[in-house]
Design an enzyme around this catalytic site. Structure first.
Site, PDB file in Angstrom:
ATOM      1  CG  ASP A  56       2.103   4.047  14.900  1.00 56.07           C
ATOM      2  OD1 ASP A  56       3.041   4.830  15.147  1.00 56.07           O
ATOM      3  OD2 ASP A  56       2.280   2.914  14.436  1.00 56.07           O
ATOM      4  CD1 TRP A 103       0.586   0.377   3.280  1.00 59.43           C
ATOM      5  CD2 TRP A 103      -0.107  -1.737   3.000  1.00 59.43           C
ATOM      6  NE1 TRP A 103       1.126  -0.378   4.288  1.00 59.43           N
ATOM      7  CE2 TRP A 103       0.705  -1.684   4.151  1.00 59.43           C
ATOM      8  CE3 TRP A 103      -0.657  -2.965   2.620  1.00 59.43           C
ATOM      9  CZ2 TRP A 103       0.991  -2.821   4.922  1.00 59.43           C
ATOM     10  CZ3 TRP A 103      -0.381  -4.079   3.382  1.00 59.43           C
ATOM     11  CH2 TRP A 103       0.428  -4.002   4.525  1.00 59.43           C
ATOM     12  NE  ARG A 104       5.741   2.485   3.661  1.00 55.39           N
ATOM     13  CZ  ARG A 104       6.525   2.187   4.676  1.00 55.39           C
ATOM     14  NH1 ARG A 104       7.746   1.732   4.462  1.00 55.39           N
ATOM     15  NH2 ARG A 104       6.094   2.321   5.912  1.00 55.39           N
ATOM     16  CE1 TYR A 139     -10.294  -5.294  18.749  1.00 56.90           C
ATOM     17  CE2 TYR A 139      -8.240  -5.073  17.537  1.00 56.90           C
ATOM     18  CZ  TYR A 139      -8.919  -5.201  18.730  1.00 56.90           C
ATOM     19  OH  TYR A 139      -8.212  -5.232  19.905  1.00 56.90           O
ATOM     20  CD  GLU A 175      -2.373   4.152   7.668  1.00 49.89           C
ATOM     21  OE1 GLU A 175      -2.370   3.553   8.751  1.00 49.89           O
ATOM     22  OE2 GLU A 175      -1.336   4.537   7.100  1.00 49.89           O
ATOM     23  CE1 TYR A 217      -0.897   6.209  12.369  1.00 49.00           C
ATOM     24  CE2 TYR A 217      -2.774   4.894  11.655  1.00 49.00           C
ATOM     25  CZ  TYR A 217      -1.444   5.263  11.517  1.00 49.00           C
ATOM     26  OH  TYR A 217      -0.680   4.725  10.536  1.00 49.00           O
ATOM     27  CD  GLN A 277      -4.453  -1.942  18.596  1.00 49.90           C
ATOM     28  OE1 GLN A 277      -4.442  -2.560  19.647  1.00 49.90           O
ATOM     29  NE2 GLN A 277      -3.607  -0.965  18.353  1.00 49.90           N
TER      30      GLN A 277
END
Length: 340
Positions: A142, A25-26, A88, A43, A124, A48
């Site tokens: 973070d 992703w960069r 999550y 992100e 964040y 986590q």
DNA sequence: AAGGCGTGGGC
DNA sequence: TGCCCAAGCCT
């Protein structure tokens, strides 16, 4: 410190130019920024969650929903099922809601304040997207940055009380330009050099600036408040089978595993005693142990071919069970039921 | 504002 | 094994 704070961003960025991790992703240091959609998606997934765990999910989401418009048009159940196993699950619910808001308003907000309005985007992520995707100066903090900054300035106050001081210290070393690279450099430093245990100070571009290193025991930071003991809860899950199909329900609401497909259960997530299997003839298939963030669960799996289906659900073919998108707890329970 | 909220890997 | 940790957010 042996040098002024002004030198810290310059040294860190020079290090990043040579040692940046390559991640899906960069963009490389100095290259054009990735699309906001990709930065935001990554992100949200990375909260986590380790980069190794995220990579296959990121690839899957990007292939299936290449743009925020495509994601906004997706079926809710498809998105939840695609997220299954990553954990999550409120992230997936908020992801979809945010995608629809973004499309509705005609594109991503390009400021921290605007980004903060999206569900699932906190301090964040808003700062990270503003800096990485939009090139804005933003103070990105973070857990990596908390650790690096706690050590750099030997902040003795324990987390989480020290967050305010950490934010201010981070702001003091965040450069006006290349704030996105600076943020990613801090995170890379925390992930590969300034690690939680046994930091590799000999490889660190900031070792000469580091107050914790000067003290001689950098691993002592960040100081953390004591955590509470994790209780164990007990509950039951029901495997109701007919003609090579199993009865699956969808969990309601925004609580534990909310929105996810699941086996029927006895309400363990809402109580701590766990009791009660409905009437019928049940075979004991054993116990699944699963650790959640704030409690451990011992889930007894009960199997029946005759019991009446419980609640609102559907018969799911056993040969397609992998496509049901069961969260890991219920995937374990299903494996237990199948292995009896 | 402290606790709810998943999962897998490392040591 | 058990504990800690991983690019936090929400209420």
């Amino acid at each position: 410190m042996s040098a002024s704070d002004d030198d810290i961003p310059a040294r860190l960025l020079a290090w990043y130019d040579r040692h940046a991790r390559t991640l899906p992703w960069r963009s490389p240091p100095g290259a054009a920024a990735p699309e906001p959609y990709r930065v935001w998606l990554s992100e949200v997934m990375l909260q986590q969650t380790t980069t190794a765990a995220v990579a296959p999910y990121y690839a899957k989401f990007l292939a299936r929903w290449p743009t925020v418009e495509a994601l906004a048009a997706a079926d809710d159940g498809d998105v939840m099922a695609a997220w299954a196993g990553l954990g999550y699950y409120s992230r997936a619910r908020n992801l979809l809601a945010a995608a629809r808001m973004v499309v509705e308003r005609g594109g991503f907000p390009d400021t921290e304040e605007g980004l903060r309005q999206l569900p699932g985007v906190g301090a964040y992520i808003a700062a990270a997207v503003a800096a990485i995707a939009f090139g804005r100066r933003a103070v990105v903090v973070d857990a990596n940055v908390e650790r690096v900054v706690s050590r750099l300035f030997a902040i003795a106050e324990p987390l989480p009380a020290s967050r305010k001081a950490i934010y201010e210290r981070t702001g003091a070393i965040t450069p006006a330009s290349r704030a996105g690279d600076f943020a990613q450099a801090m995170m890379d430093l925390g992930a590969t050099v300034c690690t939680p245990r046994e930091p590799r100070c000999l490889l660190c571009p900031l070792s000469a600036d580091c107050a914790a290193r000067a003290e001689g025991e950098p691993g002592r930071y960040p100081v953390k408040a004591a955590k509470r003991a994790k209780p164990t809860r007990r509950g039951a899950a029901l495997w109701i089978e007919r003609e090579r199909a199993v009865w699956l329900v969808r969990r309601e609401g925004t609580g534990m595993l909310g929105g996810m497909r699941a086996l029927p259960d006895d309400g363990w997530s809402a109580r701590s005693d766990g009791s009660g299997v409905p009437d019928g003839e049940w075979e004991d298939a054993g116990v699944v142990r699963h650790g959640f963030t704030h409690f451990d669960l011992e889930l007894a799996v009960h199997v029946s071919r005759t019991a009446t289906p419980v609640g609102d659900g559907e018969w799911w073919p056993l040969d397609k069970l992998e496509e049901a998108g069961l969260p890991t707890l219920f995937a374990k329970a299903a494996a237990r039921a199948g292995a009896r």
